[in-house]
Design a protein around this motif. Structure first.
Motif, mmCIF file in Angstrom:
data_model
loop_
_atom_site.group_PDB
_atom_site.id
_atom_site.type_symbol
_atom_site.label_atom_id
_atom_site.label_comp_id
_atom_site.label_asym_id
_atom_site.label_seq_id
_atom_site.Cartn_x
_atom_site.Cartn_y
_atom_site.Cartn_z
ATOM 1 N N SER A 169 10.285 -3.887 22.209
ATOM 2 C CA SER A 169 11.131 -3.969 23.404
ATOM 3 C C SER A 169 11.588 -2.582 23.829
ATOM 4 N N ASN A 170 12.258 -2.542 24.979
ATOM 5 C CA ASN A 170 12.813 -1.281 25.463
ATOM 6 C C ASN A 170 13.840 -0.725 24.482
ATOM 7 N N ARG A 171 14.614 -1.613 23.844
ATOM 8 C CA ARG A 171 15.619 -1.147 22.873
ATOM 9 C C ARG A 171 14.932 -0.462 21.697
ATOM 10 N N HIS A 172 13.858 -1.044 21.199
ATOM 11 C CA HIS A 172 13.116 -0.413 20.108
ATOM 12 C C HIS A 172 12.613 0.965 20.536
ATOM 13 N N ALA A 173 12.078 1.047 21.749
ATOM 14 C CA ALA A 173 11.567 2.328 22.253
ATOM 15 C C ALA A 173 12.692 3.357 22.349
ATOM 16 N N ASP A 174 13.852 2.933 22.858
ATOM 17 C CA ASP A 174 14.987 3.852 22.978
ATOM 18 C C ASP A 174 15.444 4.357 21.610
ATOM 19 N N LEU A 175 15.443 3.461 20.624
ATOM 20 C CA LEU A 175 15.859 3.853 19.271
ATOM 21 C C LEU A 175 14.879 4.841 18.661
ATOM 22 N N LEU A 176 13.579 4.602 18.857
ATOM 23 C CA LEU A 176 12.590 5.536 18.321
ATOM 24 C C LEU A 176 12.702 6.888 19.023
ATOM 25 N N PHE A 177 12.933 6.872 20.329
ATOM 26 C CA PHE A 177 13.114 8.128 21.062
ATOM 27 C C PHE A 177 14.342 8.883 20.551
ATOM 28 N N GLU A 178 15.431 8.158 20.307
ATOM 29 C CA GLU A 178 16.645 8.790 19.786
ATOM 30 C C GLU A 178 16.374 9.433 18.430
ATOM 31 N N LEU A 179 15.643 8.728 17.578
ATOM 32 C CA LEU A 179 15.348 9.243 16.244
ATOM 33 C C LEU A 179 14.443 10.470 16.316
ATOM 34 N N ILE A 180 13.384 10.395 17.101
ATOM 35 C CA ILE A 180 12.470 11.534 17.237
ATOM 36 C C ILE A 180 13.201 12.725 17.843
ATOM 37 N N SER A 181 14.105 12.469 18.769
ATOM 38 C CA SER A 181 14.885 13.556 19.384
ATOM 39 C C SER A 181 15.775 14.236 18.356
ATOM 40 N N ARG A 182 16.374 13.451 17.460
ATOM 41 C CA ARG A 182 17.237 14.032 16.422
ATOM 42 C C ARG A 182 16.431 14.887 15.445
ATOM 43 N N ARG A 183 15.209 14.470 15.181
ATOM 44 C CA ARG A 183 14.380 15.201 14.227
ATOM 45 C C ARG A 183 13.620 16.360 14.889
ATOM 46 N N TYR A 184 13.528 16.351 16.197
ATOM 47 C CA TYR A 184 12.735 17.314 16.957
ATOM 48 C C TYR A 184 13.114 18.752 16.620
ATOM 49 N N GLN A 185 12.139 19.516 16.155
ATOM 50 C CA GLN A 185 12.279 20.929 15.796
ATOM 51 C C GLN A 185 13.238 21.161 14.625
ATOM 52 N N ASN A 186 13.622 20.089 13.940
ATOM 53 C CA ASN A 186 14.466 20.218 12.753
ATOM 54 C C ASN A 186 13.744 19.784 11.484
ATOM 55 N N HIS A 187 13.026 18.667 11.561
ATOM 56 C CA HIS A 187 12.328 18.125 10.402
ATOM 57 C C HIS A 187 10.968 17.583 10.833
ATOM 58 N N SER A 188 10.034 17.536 9.908
ATOM 59 C CA SER A 188 8.684 17.044 10.200
ATOM 60 C C SER A 188 8.628 15.522 10.105
ATOM 61 N N THR A 189 7.858 14.937 11.015
ATOM 62 C CA THR A 189 7.623 13.495 11.021
ATOM 63 C C THR A 189 6.126 13.243 10.911
ATOM 64 N N ILE A 190 5.749 12.311 10.047
ATOM 65 C CA ILE A 190 4.350 11.910 9.896
ATOM 66 C C ILE A 190 4.212 10.496 10.432
ATOM 67 N N VAL A 191 3.270 10.299 11.343
ATOM 68 C CA VAL A 191 3.062 8.997 11.974
ATOM 69 C C VAL A 191 1.635 8.532 11.708
ATOM 70 N N THR A 192 1.476 7.258 11.370
ATOM 71 C CA THR A 192 0.141 6.675 11.327
ATOM 72 C C THR A 192 0.051 5.640 12.440
ATOM 73 N N THR A 193 -1.047 5.642 13.161
ATOM 74 C CA THR A 193 -1.209 4.724 14.289
ATOM 75 C C THR A 193 -2.684 4.456 14.545
ATOM 76 N N LYS A 194 -2.965 3.275 15.038
ATOM 77 C CA LYS A 194 -4.338 2.959 15.448
ATOM 78 C C LYS A 194 -4.500 3.076 16.960
ATOM 79 N N ARG A 195 -3.409 3.390 17.645
ATOM 80 C CA ARG A 195 -3.437 3.453 19.106
ATOM 81 C C ARG A 195 -3.315 4.891 19.594
ATOM 82 N N PRO A 196 -4.267 5.375 20.408
ATOM 83 C CA PRO A 196 -4.115 6.700 21.024
ATOM 84 C C PRO A 196 -2.833 6.742 21.856
ATOM 85 N N PHE A 197 -2.307 7.937 22.062
ATOM 86 C CA PHE A 197 -1.033 8.046 22.768
ATOM 87 C C PHE A 197 -1.117 7.509 24.189
ATOM 88 N N ALA A 198 -2.312 7.536 24.777
ATOM 89 C CA ALA A 198 -2.473 6.994 26.128
ATOM 90 C C ALA A 198 -2.194 5.491 26.170
#
Length: 259
Positions: A169-198
Motif C-alpha cells: 500500500s501507499n503507507r508501506h511505500a511511505d514507511l520504506l521511503f522514510e527508512l531509506i531516507s534515514r539511512r541515506y548517506q549514513n549506513h549501507s542497505t542491501i536489497v534483494t529483489t526480482k523486480r527491476p526498478f522500472a
C-alpha cells in the motif's frame, strides 16, 4: 620493560576499563602476566560482542560463500561479489542491490555480505520486506513507530530481502521511503529483489514516493545481477532423482531375492 613500551598496553587496559589493574599499574604493569591478561579480556569481549551481534542480526542459517555453486547461475559477477566481501562499500555508505529471479542465490549472497560485516565488528539487521513493512505499518503509536524506525535505521548494514514478491500500500511505500531516507548517506542497505526498478511502481502501486525512493536507494549503489534457474529447484530435482535411483535399486534387489 620501559614505561614508554608499557604505554600501549596501558591504553588497551583503559579501553577495557580494567580499573583495578590500572590503579596498581606502576606496581604490576611490567609483569609477564599483564599482556596475556589484557589479550584474554579483549578476545573474550570480541567473542561476546560477535555472539550478541549475530543474535541481534536475525540472519538465520545460510550457505557459506565457500559452498556457493558459481557454475550454476547463467550470469553472475563473481569478481564483483568477492570485492564486495572486502566491505569497502561501507566507507561511503553505498548500497548493494542483488537483482534476479527466485532461487538464484540473491539472499545467500546478501547474507554472506552481512555475516562478513558482523565478523569485522559491524552491526547488522536482516528482515524480509514483508516482515519489516508489515510490522511498521501495524504500529499505531507515533512514539512506538519512531522507536521501531530507529531500530531499522541504526545498523551499519540493513538487509531488506525479497522486495517485489508482494504488492504494498501507499503507507508501506511511505514507511520504506522514510527508512531509506534515514539511512541515506549514513549506513549501507542491501536489497534483494526480482523486480527491476522500472517495475517498482507495480510493487508500490499509486505511491507518489516511488521515484524518490528508488533515487535515494540507487544513489552510489551497485547492482549485482544474478540470472539462472532456481537453485532450490535444482536441488529438489537432484533429491528426487536420487530417491528414484534408490527405489529402483531396492526393487531390483527384491526381484533378485525372489528369483
Amino acid at each position: 620493560m620501559s614505561k614508554h613500551n608499557l604505554e600501549p598496553m596501558r591504553v588497551r587496559a583503559l579501553a577495557l576499563r580494567l580499573n583495578g589493574l590500572l590503579e596498581h599499574w606502576d606496581e604490576v604493569g611490567a609483569a609477564d602476566w599483564v599482556a596475556p591478561l589484557i589479550q584474554w579480556e579483549e578476545d573474550e569481549r570480541d567473542r561476546r560482542s560477535l555472539v550478541r551481534r549475530l543474535r541481534d542480526a536475525h540472519l538465520g542459517k545460510f550457505k557459506a560463500l565457500t559452498d556457493f555453486d558459481w557454475a550454476w547461475p547463467k550470469r553472475i559477477e563473481r569478481v564483483a561479489i568477492e570485492e564486495l566481501m572486502a566491505l569497502s562499500f561501507m566507507k561511503d555508505a553505498s548500497n548493494i542491490v542483488f537483482l534476479g529471479p527466485n532461487g538464484a542465490g540473491k539472499s545467500t549472497l546478501a547474507m554472506n555480505l552481512a555475516h562478513q560485516a558482523l565478523v569485522q565488528g559491524h552491526t547488522v539487521l536482516f528482515a524480509t520486506a514483508s516482515q519489516m513493512l508489515g510490522e511498521l505499518a501495524a504500529l499505531d503509536s507515533d512514539s512506538t513507530l519512531r522507536r521501531r524506525l530507529r531500530r531499522y535505521a541504526q545498523p551499519d548494514i540493513l538487509v531488506i530481502d525479497e522486495v517485489g514478491y508482494l504488492s504494498y500500500s501507499n503507507r508501506h511505500a511511505d514507511l520504506l521511503f522514510e527508512l531509506i531516507s534515514r539511512r541515506y548517506q549514513n549506513h549501507s542497505t542491501i536489497v534483494t529483489t526480482k523486480r527491476p526498478f522500472a517495475e517498482w511502481s507495480e510493487v508500490f502501486p499509486n505511491a507518489a514516493c516511488v521515484v524518490s525512493l528508488v533515487d535515494r536507494l540507487m544513489h552510489r549503489a551497485e547492482v549485482i545481477a544474478v540470472e539462472g534457474e532456481s537453485y532450490r529447484l535444482k536441488e529438489a530435482r537432484e533429491r528426487n532423482e536420487a530417491r528414484a535411483q534408490q527405489r529402483k535399486g531396492k526393487k531390483a534387489a527384491r526381484a533378485g531375492a525372489g528369483a
